[in-house]
Design a protein around this motif. Structure first.
Motif, PDB file in Angstrom:
ATOM      1  N   LEU A  16       0.817  -1.118  -0.081  1.00  0.00           N
ATOM      2  CA  LEU A  16       0.004  -0.001   0.098  1.00  0.00           C
ATOM      3  C   LEU A  16       0.869   1.102   0.002  1.00  0.00           C
ATOM      4  N   ARG A  17       0.436   2.455  -0.552  1.00  0.00           N
ATOM      5  CA  ARG A  17       1.028   3.599  -0.452  1.00  0.00           C
ATOM      6  C   ARG A  17       0.070   4.640   0.293  1.00  0.00           C
ATOM      7  N   LEU A  18       0.637   5.144   1.254  1.00  0.00           N
ATOM      8  CA  LEU A  18      -0.123   6.276   2.081  1.00  0.00           C
ATOM      9  C   LEU A  18       0.466   7.419   1.631  1.00  0.00           C
ATOM     10  N   SER A  19      -0.384   8.352   1.765  1.00  0.00           N
ATOM     11  CA  SER A  19      -0.099   9.762   1.335  1.00  0.00           C
ATOM     12  C   SER A  19      -0.395  10.694   2.562  1.00  0.00           C
ATOM     13  N   CYS A  20       0.475  11.663   2.874  1.00  0.00           N
ATOM     14  CA  CYS A  20       0.368  12.833   3.741  1.00  0.00           C
ATOM     15  C   CYS A  20       0.449  14.036   3.139  1.00  0.00           C
ATOM     16  N   THR A  21      -0.815  14.656   3.259  1.00  0.00           N
ATOM     17  CA  THR A  21      -0.912  16.182   2.529  1.00  0.00           C
ATOM     18  C   THR A  21      -1.057  17.124   3.564  1.00  0.00           C
ATOM     19  N   GLY A  22       0.042  18.181   3.337  1.00  0.00           N
ATOM     20  CA  GLY A  22      -0.350  19.393   4.260  1.00  0.00           C
ATOM     21  C   GLY A  22      -0.722  20.581   3.693  1.00  0.00           C
ATOM     22  N   SER A  23      -1.179  21.415   4.547  1.00  0.00           N
ATOM     23  CA  SER A  23      -1.804  22.718   4.210  1.00  0.00           C
ATOM     24  C   SER A  23      -1.648  23.790   5.119  1.00  0.00           C
ATOM     25  N   GLY A  24      -1.486  25.081   4.928  1.00  0.00           N
ATOM     26  CA  GLY A  24      -1.495  26.019   5.951  1.00  0.00           C
ATOM     27  C   GLY A  24       0.071  26.371   6.479  1.00  0.00           C
ATOM     28  N   PHE A  25       0.866  25.761   6.165  1.00  0.00           N
ATOM     29  CA  PHE A  25       2.052  26.133   6.576  1.00  0.00           C
ATOM     30  C   PHE A  25       3.209  25.675   5.247  1.00  0.00           C
ATOM     31  N   ARG A  26       4.566  26.228   5.311  1.00  0.00           N
ATOM     32  CA  ARG A  26       5.412  25.977   4.503  1.00  0.00           C
ATOM     33  C   ARG A  26       5.836  24.686   4.209  1.00  0.00           C
ATOM     34  N   PHE A  27       5.286  23.904   3.570  1.00  0.00           N
ATOM     35  CA  PHE A  27       5.576  22.345   3.928  1.00  0.00           C
ATOM     36  C   PHE A  27       7.043  22.004   3.919  1.00  0.00           C
ATOM     37  N   ARG A  28       7.580  22.562   2.887  1.00  0.00           N
ATOM     38  CA  ARG A  28       9.012  22.132   2.684  1.00  0.00           C
ATOM     39  C   ARG A  28       9.887  22.240   3.813  1.00  0.00           C
ATOM     40  N   ASP A  29       9.470  23.282   4.747  1.00  0.00           N
ATOM     41  CA  ASP A  29      10.324  23.665   5.899  1.00  0.00           C
ATOM     42  C   ASP A  29      10.230  22.564   7.174  1.00  0.00           C
ATOM     43  N   TYR A  30       9.295  21.786   7.104  1.00  0.00           N
ATOM     44  CA  TYR A  30       9.284  20.802   8.100  1.00  0.00           C
ATOM     45  C   TYR A  30       9.401  19.319   7.732  1.00  0.00           C
ATOM     46  N   ALA A  31       9.951  18.788   8.739  1.00  0.00           N
ATOM     47  CA  ALA A  31      10.100  17.352   8.721  1.00  0.00           C
ATOM     48  C   ALA A  31       8.582  16.683   9.150  1.00  0.00           C
ATOM     49  N   ILE A  32       8.694  15.603   8.621  1.00  0.00           N
ATOM     50  CA  ILE A  32       7.229  14.863   8.685  1.00  0.00           C
ATOM     51  C   ILE A  32       7.609  13.391   9.381  1.00  0.00           C
ATOM     52  N   GLY A  33       6.883  13.049  10.243  1.00  0.00           N
ATOM     53  CA  GLY A  33       6.789  11.813  11.075  1.00  0.00           C
ATOM     54  C   GLY A  33       5.651  10.798  10.692  1.00  0.00           C
ATOM     55  N   TRP A  34       5.648   9.787  10.350  1.00  0.00           N
ATOM     56  CA  TRP A  34       4.882   8.648  10.435  1.00  0.00           C
ATOM     57  C   TRP A  34       4.502   7.802  11.435  1.00  0.00           C
ATOM     58  N   PHE A  35       3.406   7.743  12.065  1.00  0.00           N
ATOM     59  CA  PHE A  35       3.100   7.034  13.201  1.00  0.00           C
ATOM     60  C   PHE A  35       1.870   5.905  12.911  1.00  0.00           C
ATOM     61  N   ARG A  36       1.878   4.862  13.901  1.00  0.00           N
ATOM     62  CA  ARG A  36       0.534   4.029  13.722  1.00  0.00           C
ATOM     63  C   ARG A  36       0.306   3.593  15.192  1.00  0.00           C
ATOM     64  N   GLN A  37      -1.002   3.362  15.594  1.00  0.00           N
ATOM     65  CA  GLN A  37      -1.618   3.088  16.672  1.00  0.00           C
ATOM     66  C   GLN A  37      -2.700   2.112  16.502  1.00  0.00           C
ATOM     67  N   VAL A  38      -2.640   1.117  17.485  1.00  0.00           N
ATOM     68  CA  VAL A  38      -3.720   0.020  17.423  1.00  0.00           C
ATOM     69  C   VAL A  38      -4.424   0.388  18.671  1.00  0.00           C
ATOM     70  N   PRO A  39      -5.738   0.174  18.851  1.00  0.00           N
ATOM     71  CA  PRO A  39      -6.602   0.353  20.052  1.00  0.00           C
ATOM     72  C   PRO A  39      -5.937  -0.182  21.258  1.00  0.00           C
ATOM     73  N   GLY A  40      -5.927   0.464  22.190  1.00  0.00           N
ATOM     74  CA  GLY A  40      -5.248  -0.010  23.414  1.00  0.00           C
ATOM     75  C   GLY A  40      -3.776   0.086  23.738  1.00  0.00           C
ATOM     76  N   LYS A  41      -3.038   0.463  22.717  1.00  0.00           N
ATOM     77  CA  LYS A  41      -1.661   0.579  22.629  1.00  0.00           C
ATOM     78  C   LYS A  41      -1.131   2.043  22.253  1.00  0.00           C
TER      79      LYS A  41
END
Length: 126
Positions: A16-41
């Motif tokens: 699968l390929r996930l996308s993260c799209t940003g708006s309202g800030f200068r996107f190229r200036d910021y690092a981005i992190g990917w996270f995941r969460q399972v219920p209860g963890k």
């Protein structure tokens, strides 16, 4: 504001390929992190990419299977997930560092991030 998309259901070994799209800030200036969460963890860091894309880190659990990239003109960060396993099943989120544009040290700590986007569900099942 950040928005994750691209989730779905896939069989073990699939991609699968996930996308993260940003708006309202200068996107190229910021690092981005990917996270995941399972219920209860707790939320688990998956990967990090710096604003220029020159620094990338992965959690040990996804190294060699997941690839992060970014297209700054499109304000988008991608998470390519290959060889998916049932244990990759989770809601996936992207986020921006809370108090800095880029991070040093532990770049996969959820506490260091704010501006969480709405998650996208990934289910790996046969």
């Amino acid at each position: 504001q950040l928005q994750a998309s691209g989730g779905g259901m896939v069989q073990p070994g699939g991609s699968l390929r996930l996308s993260c799209t940003g708006s309202g800030f200068r996107f190229r200036d910021y690092a981005i992190g990917w996270f995941r969460q399972v219920p209860g963890k707790e939320r688990e860091g998956v990967g990090y990419i710096s604003g220029t894309g020159t620094t990338i880190n992965y959690a040990e659990s996804v190294k060699g299977r997941f690839t992060i990239s970014r297209d700054n003109p499109k304000n988008t960060v991608y998470l390519q997930m290959n060889f998916l396993k049932p244990e990759d099943t989770a809601s996936y989120y992207c986020a921006r560092p809370r108090n800095a544009h880029q991070l040093a040290g532990n770049r996969l700590s959820a506490e260091r991030y704010g501006s969480w986007g709405q998650g996208t569900q990934v289910t790996v099942s046969s």
